[in-house]
Write a protein that holds these residues in place. Structure first.
Motif, PDB file in Angstrom:
ATOM      1  N   ILE A 179       0.757  -1.364  -0.001  1.00  0.00           N
ATOM      2  CA  ILE A 179       0.049  -0.111   0.109  1.00  0.00           C
ATOM      3  C   ILE A 179       1.006   1.126   0.001  1.00  0.00           C
ATOM      4  O   ILE A 179       0.482   1.978  -0.418  1.00  0.00           O
ATOM      5  CB  ILE A 179      -0.886   0.042   1.013  1.00  0.00           C
ATOM      6  CG1 ILE A 179      -2.061  -1.042   1.058  1.00  0.00           C
ATOM      7  CG2 ILE A 179      -1.609   1.281   1.542  1.00  0.00           C
ATOM      8  CD1 ILE A 179      -2.887  -1.470   2.202  1.00  0.00           C
ATOM      9  N   GLU A 180       2.007   1.190   0.645  1.00  0.00           N
ATOM     10  CA  GLU A 180       3.075   2.475   0.819  1.00  0.00           C
ATOM     11  C   GLU A 180       3.663   2.564  -0.711  1.00  0.00           C
ATOM     12  O   GLU A 180       3.867   3.802  -0.938  1.00  0.00           O
ATOM     13  CB  GLU A 180       3.975   2.098   1.805  1.00  0.00           C
ATOM     14  CG  GLU A 180       3.790   2.230   3.210  1.00  0.00           C
ATOM     15  CD  GLU A 180       2.889   3.766   3.644  1.00  0.00           C
ATOM     16  OE1 GLU A 180       3.762   4.480   3.252  1.00  0.00           O
ATOM     17  OE2 GLU A 180       1.991   3.726   4.283  1.00  0.00           O
ATOM     18  N   LEU A 181       3.684   1.566  -1.400  1.00  0.00           N
ATOM     19  CA  LEU A 181       4.290   1.659  -2.901  1.00  0.00           C
ATOM     20  C   LEU A 181       3.532   1.841  -3.787  1.00  0.00           C
ATOM     21  O   LEU A 181       3.908   2.549  -4.974  1.00  0.00           O
ATOM     22  CB  LEU A 181       5.267   0.328  -2.819  1.00  0.00           C
ATOM     23  CG  LEU A 181       6.327   0.200  -1.963  1.00  0.00           C
ATOM     24  CD1 LEU A 181       6.942  -1.069  -1.873  1.00  0.00           C
ATOM     25  CD2 LEU A 181       7.568   1.231  -2.218  1.00  0.00           C
ATOM     26  N   LEU A 182       2.622   1.259  -3.847  1.00  0.00           N
ATOM     27  CA  LEU A 182       1.503   1.355  -4.942  1.00  0.00           C
ATOM     28  C   LEU A 182       0.999   2.619  -5.487  1.00  0.00           C
ATOM     29  O   LEU A 182       0.840   3.249  -4.526  1.00  0.00           O
ATOM     30  CB  LEU A 182       0.280   0.268  -4.771  1.00  0.00           C
ATOM     31  CG  LEU A 182       0.913  -1.388  -4.868  1.00  0.00           C
ATOM     32  CD1 LEU A 182      -0.233  -2.251  -4.248  1.00  0.00           C
ATOM     33  CD2 LEU A 182       1.130  -1.691  -6.069  1.00  0.00           C
ATOM     34  N   GLN A 183       0.633   2.726  -6.706  1.00  0.00           N
ATOM     35  CA  GLN A 183      -0.086   3.890  -7.137  1.00  0.00           C
ATOM     36  C   GLN A 183      -1.530   3.851  -7.142  1.00  0.00           C
ATOM     37  O   GLN A 183      -2.122   2.584  -7.042  1.00  0.00           O
ATOM     38  CB  GLN A 183       0.335   4.342  -8.659  1.00  0.00           C
ATOM     39  CG  GLN A 183       1.858   4.708  -8.691  1.00  0.00           C
ATOM     40  CD  GLN A 183       2.140   4.739 -10.268  1.00  0.00           C
ATOM     41  OE1 GLN A 183       1.513   5.296 -10.973  1.00  0.00           O
ATOM     42  NE2 GLN A 183       3.317   4.427 -10.567  1.00  0.00           N
ATOM     43  N   GLU A 184      -2.376   4.729  -7.026  1.00  0.00           N
ATOM     44  CA  GLU A 184      -3.895   4.517  -6.970  1.00  0.00           C
ATOM     45  C   GLU A 184      -4.374   4.090  -8.297  1.00  0.00           C
ATOM     46  O   GLU A 184      -5.207   3.096  -8.260  1.00  0.00           O
ATOM     47  CB  GLU A 184      -4.475   6.100  -6.778  1.00  0.00           C
ATOM     48  CG  GLU A 184      -4.295   6.582  -5.418  1.00  0.00           C
ATOM     49  CD  GLU A 184      -5.033   5.960  -4.284  1.00  0.00           C
ATOM     50  OE1 GLU A 184      -6.053   5.393  -4.530  1.00  0.00           O
ATOM     51  OE2 GLU A 184      -4.870   6.508  -3.290  1.00  0.00           O
ATOM     52  N   SER A 185      -3.898   4.545  -9.181  1.00  0.00           N
ATOM     53  CA  SER A 185      -4.152   3.735 -10.838  1.00  0.00           C
ATOM     54  C   SER A 185      -2.780   3.203 -11.231  1.00  0.00           C
ATOM     55  O   SER A 185      -2.038   3.931 -11.386  1.00  0.00           O
ATOM     56  CB  SER A 185      -4.619   5.124 -11.551  1.00  0.00           C
ATOM     57  OG  SER A 185      -5.755   5.563 -11.021  1.00  0.00           O
ATOM     58  N   ALA A 186      -2.995   1.973 -11.482  1.00  0.00           N
ATOM     59  CA  ALA A 186      -1.717   1.069 -12.080  1.00  0.00           C
ATOM     60  C   ALA A 186      -1.252   1.760 -13.389  1.00  0.00           C
ATOM     61  O   ALA A 186      -2.232   1.953 -14.270  1.00  0.00           O
ATOM     62  CB  ALA A 186      -2.133  -0.227 -11.993  1.00  0.00           C
ATOM     63  N   PRO A 187      -0.100   1.712 -13.611  1.00  0.00           N
ATOM     64  CA  PRO A 187       0.419   1.964 -15.021  1.00  0.00           C
ATOM     65  C   PRO A 187      -0.059   0.551 -16.034  1.00  0.00           C
ATOM     66  O   PRO A 187      -0.010  -0.193 -15.464  1.00  0.00           O
ATOM     67  CB  PRO A 187       1.917   1.634 -14.821  1.00  0.00           C
ATOM     68  CG  PRO A 187       2.226   1.755 -13.392  1.00  0.00           C
ATOM     69  CD  PRO A 187       0.994   1.486 -12.555  1.00  0.00           C
ATOM     70  N   GLY A 188      -0.793   1.194 -17.123  1.00  0.00           N
ATOM     71  CA  GLY A 188      -1.384   0.031 -17.877  1.00  0.00           C
ATOM     72  C   GLY A 188      -2.829  -0.076 -17.462  1.00  0.00           C
ATOM     73  O   GLY A 188      -3.590  -0.786 -18.221  1.00  0.00           O
ATOM     74  N   GLY A 189      -3.423   0.597 -16.255  1.00  0.00           N
ATOM     75  CA  GLY A 189      -4.828   0.565 -16.184  1.00  0.00           C
ATOM     76  C   GLY A 189      -5.192  -0.721 -15.234  1.00  0.00           C
ATOM     77  O   GLY A 189      -4.398  -1.275 -14.610  1.00  0.00           O
ATOM     78  N   LYS A 190      -6.455  -1.164 -15.404  1.00  0.00           N
ATOM     79  CA  LYS A 190      -6.891  -2.110 -14.141  1.00  0.00           C
ATOM     80  C   LYS A 190      -6.385  -3.598 -14.560  1.00  0.00           C
ATOM     81  O   LYS A 190      -7.062  -4.554 -13.856  1.00  0.00           O
ATOM     82  CB  LYS A 190      -8.315  -2.197 -14.220  1.00  0.00           C
ATOM     83  CG  LYS A 190      -9.027  -0.899 -13.575  1.00  0.00           C
ATOM     84  CD  LYS A 190     -10.338  -0.874 -13.351  1.00  0.00           C
ATOM     85  CE  LYS A 190     -10.995   0.483 -13.001  1.00  0.00           C
ATOM     86  NZ  LYS A 190     -12.349   0.467 -12.951  1.00  0.00           N
ATOM     87  N   ASN A 191      -5.649  -3.861 -15.577  1.00  0.00           N
ATOM     88  CA  ASN A 191      -5.026  -4.943 -16.067  1.00  0.00           C
ATOM     89  C   ASN A 191      -3.803  -5.283 -14.859  1.00  0.00           C
ATOM     90  O   ASN A 191      -3.433  -6.442 -14.888  1.00  0.00           O
ATOM     91  CB  ASN A 191      -4.505  -5.118 -17.293  1.00  0.00           C
ATOM     92  CG  ASN A 191      -5.749  -5.337 -18.389  1.00  0.00           C
ATOM     93  OD1 ASN A 191      -5.601  -4.912 -19.438  1.00  0.00           O
ATOM     94  ND2 ASN A 191      -6.972  -5.817 -17.852  1.00  0.00           N
ATOM     95  N   ARG A 192      -3.707  -4.428 -14.144  1.00  0.00           N
ATOM     96  CA  ARG A 192      -2.296  -4.472 -13.205  1.00  0.00           C
ATOM     97  C   ARG A 192      -2.998  -4.148 -11.708  1.00  0.00           C
ATOM     98  O   ARG A 192      -4.160  -3.638 -11.699  1.00  0.00           O
ATOM     99  CB  ARG A 192      -1.093  -3.438 -13.626  1.00  0.00           C
ATOM    100  CG  ARG A 192      -0.571  -4.195 -14.720  1.00  0.00           C
ATOM    101  CD  ARG A 192       0.743  -3.654 -14.875  1.00  0.00           C
ATOM    102  NE  ARG A 192       1.737  -4.076 -14.100  1.00  0.00           N
ATOM    103  CZ  ARG A 192       2.856  -4.586 -14.560  1.00  0.00           C
ATOM    104  NH1 ARG A 192       3.276  -4.681 -15.853  1.00  0.00           N
ATOM    105  NH2 ARG A 192       3.627  -5.147 -13.799  1.00  0.00           N
ATOM    106  N   ILE A 193      -2.436  -4.586 -10.677  1.00  0.00           N
ATOM    107  CA  ILE A 193      -2.705  -4.155  -9.284  1.00  0.00           C
ATOM    108  C   ILE A 193      -2.693  -2.797  -9.143  1.00  0.00           C
ATOM    109  O   ILE A 193      -1.843  -2.068  -9.580  1.00  0.00           O
ATOM    110  CB  ILE A 193      -1.590  -5.080  -8.406  1.00  0.00           C
ATOM    111  CG1 ILE A 193      -1.646  -6.513  -8.638  1.00  0.00           C
ATOM    112  CG2 ILE A 193      -1.755  -4.742  -7.022  1.00  0.00           C
ATOM    113  CD1 ILE A 193      -0.369  -7.178  -8.281  1.00  0.00           C
ATOM    114  N   SER A 194      -3.415  -2.380  -8.214  1.00  0.00           N
ATOM    115  CA  SER A 194      -3.527  -0.827  -8.029  1.00  0.00           C
ATOM    116  C   SER A 194      -3.606  -0.906  -6.224  1.00  0.00           C
ATOM    117  O   SER A 194      -3.827  -1.901  -5.625  1.00  0.00           O
ATOM    118  CB  SER A 194      -4.845  -0.144  -8.427  1.00  0.00           C
ATOM    119  OG  SER A 194      -5.898  -0.858  -7.827  1.00  0.00           O
ATOM    120  N   LYS A 195      -3.418   0.121  -5.623  1.00  0.00           N
ATOM    121  CA  LYS A 195      -3.647   0.290  -4.409  1.00  0.00           C
ATOM    122  C   LYS A 195      -4.861  -0.158  -3.747  1.00  0.00           C
ATOM    123  O   LYS A 195      -4.947  -0.921  -2.722  1.00  0.00           O
ATOM    124  CB  LYS A 195      -3.417   1.885  -3.785  1.00  0.00           C
ATOM    125  CG  LYS A 195      -3.175   2.079  -2.411  1.00  0.00           C
ATOM    126  CD  LYS A 195      -3.161   3.516  -2.121  1.00  0.00           C
ATOM    127  CE  LYS A 195      -1.742   4.364  -2.659  1.00  0.00           C
ATOM    128  NZ  LYS A 195      -0.729   3.935  -2.066  1.00  0.00           N
TER     129      LYS A 195
END
Length: 675
Positions: free
Chosen positions: A201-217
């Motif tokens: 949670i500390e490292l992840l972005q709110e919106s993942a690079p590449g959209g919702k096909n990748r993990i987000s916060k």
């Protein structure tokens, strides 16, 4: 000696086929790539992490059958053509060993080692600022790996309970590996998972690079709530047994329990579940995907008539508020599946149970048995459509009914549902119960006629779970429905076209009636209170066909009472269907042959008017007299090889192993449980 029990043989750098990006064109040949040359750029991290996304529950490319929409088979929600050994004590046996190729086996740590290898290589380079690229993206990909390790450990927690906590890719040294294989109490494993997710949670972005096909916060928050709810309720309902640390007969090392208080642990995990769930739930409660109640989800041009329906079968799920993460399929890249062939064409070898169908409320908020509900039991004689009328929208739109549109052909023709699949077809095509699954079905017949051309997306994490996680955790912790839980519950019922007054339902609930078709009416063999039951009912109804049910039944300890339970389907005998399903020559398609084993319908004299899929044949059928359960089945057995390879001396005395077996299971392969 090369040990296999942890499945942590030296990792071959997995860069082949990770990416076709230009970033890789000027790199060393793949055969020459070494750890020192890899993990030096943002692109390297992105490629390695995406290659491990197969961890998550989604449709594997090339999948046959209904895949994820069949994961609830072998529960009280859904039934396949064949029964599962989890309901036949003695048929599920201790394996002799774990195949190296089975990366999801109970005693297999391939996935965890892949994550640890990443951390061993990447974290020192990141600290030394030796990785090129965007710092926010680099941190994001490291955060993704913490989520994946947490997810892998959570799978272990649900499967085997206590397990080793390993945080580095260990060398292939016997003494080191044996020591590392010691199992840790499951509450410590769960806390370790939450710690990994905190880091993510500390490292992840709110919106993942590449959209919702990748993990987000928000994915990390949702998974964190799931893990905490699972552990909190597992400890609560298995308290005092061998299935929890310190319980009677627990086989673990009691020296690891210094300061352990199970009630404190229960409160901690339930509180953490609430905290994490609320982060996601508050964003969604006023932004749930709209349910227009249209039973046909698409028009002939495949435009959505009901966003709630198409959320589960769209080819692009990016814009649905509830979808936090999904998997994309693309025919041009040869990444497709075969799910639509069966969801559109037949029954997919599965079906909702009558117990599940009966759990859905009338739209006025009353159970079907309640006075004034409006439900008429004669409707079952009139067929599936009549049975489901005036009910919660979720069972109405996600079940195939008489005269439903199956699909639209490219020529513009309309194909209708054929309920004769109840008695025709094979194990992969039968409508097992008559209540056939419609959730996830697209309307484009091209995907049905062209095998392995399915390109509908697959939801990996759906944020709506956060609302249900909060509701349950808050009530389990306090015994009350707080304002947040009440707001969440009303939103879900409104979307389902059910009266939002949940107290109306609670006051009309008769637990002895609910227990007839719902294992979740029980915990440790006792009926639960109506409020908790209705929270569980909401979860059951929202998640049909989404693979949640078995984990829920285990953590609730909801199977102790199962002894002779018969899975039922729709009414066939003395209904509008009896005698109407005929072949081209006018012969009845229904064949009853219980003793001979060649039939396709249960006998009315044996099972009454309803389809009993596991009473069609008495030949080699251990489930003919109903589901039975033994407590050992709440956890999977470790294979015999786990004890032999960690034993001392000549490895012949399994009892000298530093690893212990799960409660009720012997250590010798080929044997069934003892409790």
């Amino acid at each position: 000696m090369k040990l296999k029990y942890l499945n942590i043989g030296l990792l071959i750098a997995a860069v082949t086929g990770l990416s076709a990006c230009n970033d890789f064109l000027d790199r060393e040949p793949e055969s020459a790539v070494t750890p020192s040359a890899y993990f030096t750029s943002e692109a390297d991290l992105a490629a390695y992490t995406i290659n491990l996304y197969g961890f998550f529950t989604s449709i594997a490319p090339g999948s046959y059958g209904i895949s994820t929409f069949g994961y609830d088979n072998a529960t009280d929600n859904q039934a396949a053509t064949s029964y599962s050994s989890r309901w036949v004590p003695g048929e599920w046996k201790v394996p002799s060993s774990t195949s190296d190729g089975d990366r999801t086996a109970a005693w297999n740590f391939f996935q965890i080692r892949d994550c640890n290898y990443f951390f061993d290589q990447v974290l020192p380079k990141y600290e030394a600022k030796a990785i090129s690229g965007s710092d926010s993206n680099i941190k994001h990909y490291i955060g993704e790996m913490y989520v994946m390790r947490a997810y892998a450990y959570f799978n272990k927690l649900q499967t085997i309970g206590d397990c080793p906590i390993i945080t580095t890719a260990l060398e292939d040294d016997e003494a080191t590996l044996i020591e590392a294989s010691r199992r840790q109490p499951q509450h410590k494993v769960a806390r370790f998972i939450l710690e990994d997710l905190d880091k993510a949670i500390e490292l992840l972005q709110e919106s993942a690079p590449g959209g919702k096909n990748r993990i987000s916060k928000d994915v990390a928050y949702l998974l964190r709530s799931r893990v905490a709810l699972y552990e909190g309720t597992w400890l609560k309902y298995h308290k005092g047994t061998a299935f929890v640390p310190g319980g009677e007969g627990w086989p673990g090392d009691k020296s690891l329990l210094d300061g352990f208080n199970i009630d404190n642990e229960i409160s901690y995990f339930l509180g953490e579940a609430m905290k994490s769930a609320k982060v996601v739930g508050d964003k969604l409660v006023d932004n749930l995907v709209e349910n227009t109640d249209a039973e046909e989800g698409m028009d002939a041009s495949f435009n959505s008539l009901n966003p709630y329906y198409t959320m589960f079968c769209d080819e692009n799920m990016e814009n649905y508020s509830e979808v936090l993460m999904w998997r994309k399929y693309d025919e041009s890249l040869n990444i497709t599946h075969n799910i639509q062939m069966q969801l559109q064409n037949n029954g997919g070898g599965s079906g909702w149970t009558r117990g599940l169908v009966n759990s859905f409320l009338m739209r006025n908020g009353l159970p079907i048995y309640a006075i004034g509900s409006g439900y008429q039991h004669d409707w079952e004689r009139d067929g599936v459509r009549a049975t489901l009328q005036d009910r919660d929208s979720r069972i109405w739109i996600f079940t195939k009914k008489d005269d439903d549109i199956e699909n639209f052909t490219t020529a513009g023709d309309t194909i209708r549902v054929d309920l004769e699949w109840v008695v025709k077809g094979n194990n992969e095509t039968r409508m097992v119960t008559g209540y056939a699954i419609k959730k996830g079905k697209h309307y484009n017949s091209y995907m049905q006629t062209q095998h392995y051309k399915g390109t509908t997306g697959s939801i990996v994490f759906r944020g709506t779970e956060a609302l249900l996680n909060y509701m349950e955790a808050s009530y389990e912790l306090s015994g009350n429905i707080d304002n947040t839980a009440g707001m969440y519950w009303a939103a879900l019922r409104n979307r389902a076209k059910v009266d939002p007054d949940y107290y109306k339902t609670i006051n009309a609930t008769v637990m002895s009636e609910e227990a007839k078709g719902d294992f979740g009416a029980y915990s440790h063999g006792q009926l639960i209170d109506p409020t908790l039951y209705n929270i569980r009912r909401e979860r059951r109804n929202e998640f049909i066909g989404e693979g949640m049910r078995w984990a829920d039944l285990k953590r609730w300890r909801a199977c102790d009472q199962v002894n002779g339970y018969q899975i039922e389907g729709m009414r066939y005998w003395d209904s509008v269907y009896e005698g109407t399903w005929q072949d081209d020559s006018g012969h009845d398609l229904v064949v009853v042959d219980v003793e001979g084993g060649s039939g396709n319908m249960s006998s009315e004299s044996v099972s009454g008017p309803y389809i009993h899929p596991y009473q069609i044949s008495n030949v080699n059928n251990s489930a003919f007299n109903g589901y039975r359960f033994t407590p050992a089945h709440y956890l999977s057995p470790l294979p015999q090889s786990a004890f032999r390879q960690t034993a001392s001396g000549d490895k012949n005395d399994l009892n000298t192993s530093v690893v212990y077996q799960n409660p009720g299971w012997p250590k010798v392969g080929g044997q069934g449980p003892t409790m």
